[in-house]
Design a protein around this motif. Structure first.
Motif, PDB file in Angstrom:
ATOM      1  N   ASP A 133       1.446  11.595   1.996  1.00 25.59           N
ATOM      2  CA  ASP A 133       2.125  11.127   0.795  1.00 25.59           C
ATOM      3  C   ASP A 133       2.292  12.260  -0.211  1.00 25.59           C
ATOM      4  O   ASP A 133       2.408  12.033  -1.401  1.00 25.59           O
ATOM      5  CB  ASP A 133       1.337   9.971   0.153  1.00 25.59           C
ATOM      6  CG  ASP A 133       2.067   9.345  -1.026  1.00 25.59           C
ATOM      7  OD1 ASP A 133       3.284   9.141  -0.920  1.00 25.59           O
ATOM      8  OD2 ASP A 133       1.421   9.075  -2.056  1.00 25.59           O
ATOM      9  N   HIS A 134       2.271  13.499   0.263  1.00 23.21           N
ATOM     10  CA  HIS A 134       2.430  14.633  -0.647  1.00 23.21           C
ATOM     11  C   HIS A 134       3.783  15.282  -0.428  1.00 23.21           C
ATOM     12  O   HIS A 134       4.310  15.295   0.693  1.00 23.21           O
ATOM     13  CB  HIS A 134       1.292  15.648  -0.480  1.00 23.21           C
ATOM     14  CG  HIS A 134       0.931  15.948   0.942  1.00 23.21           C
ATOM     15  ND1 HIS A 134       1.522  16.946   1.678  1.00 23.21           N
ATOM     16  CD2 HIS A 134       0.023  15.370   1.766  1.00 23.21           C
ATOM     17  CE1 HIS A 134       1.001  16.981   2.896  1.00 23.21           C
ATOM     18  NE2 HIS A 134       0.092  16.040   2.977  1.00 23.21           N
ATOM     19  N   THR A 169      -2.390   4.183  -1.486  1.00 28.48           N
ATOM     20  CA  THR A 169      -2.529   5.634  -1.379  1.00 28.48           C
ATOM     21  C   THR A 169      -3.913   6.040  -1.876  1.00 28.48           C
ATOM     22  O   THR A 169      -4.543   5.324  -2.661  1.00 28.48           O
ATOM     23  CB  THR A 169      -1.455   6.374  -2.198  1.00 28.48           C
ATOM     24  OG1 THR A 169      -1.586   6.013  -3.586  1.00 28.48           O
ATOM     25  CG2 THR A 169      -0.063   6.021  -1.706  1.00 28.48           C
ATOM     26  N   PRO A 171      -6.515   9.893  -2.516  1.00 25.93           N
ATOM     27  CA  PRO A 171      -6.609  11.351  -2.407  1.00 25.93           C
ATOM     28  C   PRO A 171      -7.717  11.763  -1.439  1.00 25.93           C
ATOM     29  O   PRO A 171      -8.751  11.094  -1.331  1.00 25.93           O
ATOM     30  CB  PRO A 171      -6.956  11.770  -3.838  1.00 25.93           C
ATOM     31  CG  PRO A 171      -7.778  10.616  -4.355  1.00 25.93           C
ATOM     32  CD  PRO A 171      -7.204   9.373  -3.706  1.00 25.93           C
ATOM     33  N   SER A 223      -2.590  13.621  -1.272  1.00 24.68           N
ATOM     34  CA  SER A 223      -2.490  12.169  -1.295  1.00 24.68           C
ATOM     35  C   SER A 223      -2.037  11.689   0.078  1.00 24.68           C
ATOM     36  O   SER A 223      -1.094  12.232   0.662  1.00 24.68           O
ATOM     37  CB  SER A 223      -1.474  11.720  -2.353  1.00 24.68           C
ATOM     38  OG  SER A 223      -1.313  10.309  -2.326  1.00 24.68           O
TER      39      SER A 223
END
Length: 238
Positions: A133-134, A169, A171, A223
């Motif tokens: 998700d980055h 989501t 980290p 993420s």
């Protein structure tokens, strides 16, 4: 398709054993798994996630096509005496288990349609997909876009197909430790999308750890997106 080489295996082993992000990812997956479940880790690679899941599951079947990657997993299974983990060298998308899995995990592996087809034919319960998700590449000395296996694109495609799912989501620190500056330079030459690192540029991005075995570290908090769906919610036309 990613190819496991002696060098890529060495760097991945160092990251897995020094950073521990497989355990961090497993911690987010485990709440969605049924108690005492038989789980398939699809495209398991070196299998560090498989081992982390096996510590909390009834059984895990780790599947990959790479004999070199599975050899590392087999060695770790024997060393750690993991008794509930089965290793299968096979193409996940063309195989069929003896009994349907209770759950399947696809971590950085598989496109949406092929994943859904595999889940429909191999799983009786739930599938958990982990996607990046980055917006930038994890191992890049400059900002370069990351497009492969994108979380939002996966969510959009599932919605277009009419598949019900939940998503979140989180980290995770996914950096890379290095045994020397030469090791770091070699790593970025191999994996930084064709970028040839300048020594000063490289040193500016590394953290000195004070550790004798791994004196340098490239930090990379990223993420990740987690998607959960049920086999019964996959449309018949998939």
């Amino acid at each position: 398709m990613f190819e496991w080489t002696e060098e890529s295996i060495r760097f991945r082993v160092d990251a897995a054993e020094q950073v521990g992000f497989d355990e961090a990812i497993a911690a987010h997956i485990l709440p969605y798994l049924p108690e005492n479940a038989h789980v398939c880790d699809a495209g398991c690679g070196l299998g560090y996630l498989s081992i982390a899941l096996a510590a909390h599951c009834g059984a895990v079947t780790a599947v990959d096509t790479s004999g070199a990657a599975l050899a590392v997993l087999r060695e770790n299974v024997e060393r750690l005496k993991v008794e509930n983990l089965r290793i299968r060298k096979a193409d996940l998308f063309s195989m069929q288990p003896e009994e349907p899995y209770d759950a399947m995990v696809f971590c950085f592996f598989g496109q949406i349609r092929e994943t859904l087809r595999a889940v429909r034919t191999q799983c009786s319960g739930r599938a958990i997909l982990v996607k990046r998700d980055h917006v930038s590449r994890r191992f890049s000395l400059t900002e370069r876009p990351a497009r492969r296996l994108d979380f939002q694109a996966a969510c959009d495609e599932l919605a277009e197909l009419g598949v019900l799912f939940s998503a979140e989501t989180f980290p995770v620190e996914m950096g890379q430790p290095f045994r020397s500056l030469a090791d770091a330079e070699r790593f970025f030459t191999l994996f930084a999308a064709g970028e040839k690192p300048e020594p000063a540029q490289l040193r500016a991005r590394l953290v000195e750890t004070g550790k004798q075995a791994f004196p340098y570290y490239f930090p990379a908090e990223r993420s990740l997106g987690l998607i959960v769906l049920e086999t019964g919610d996959i449309p018949d036309f998939i």
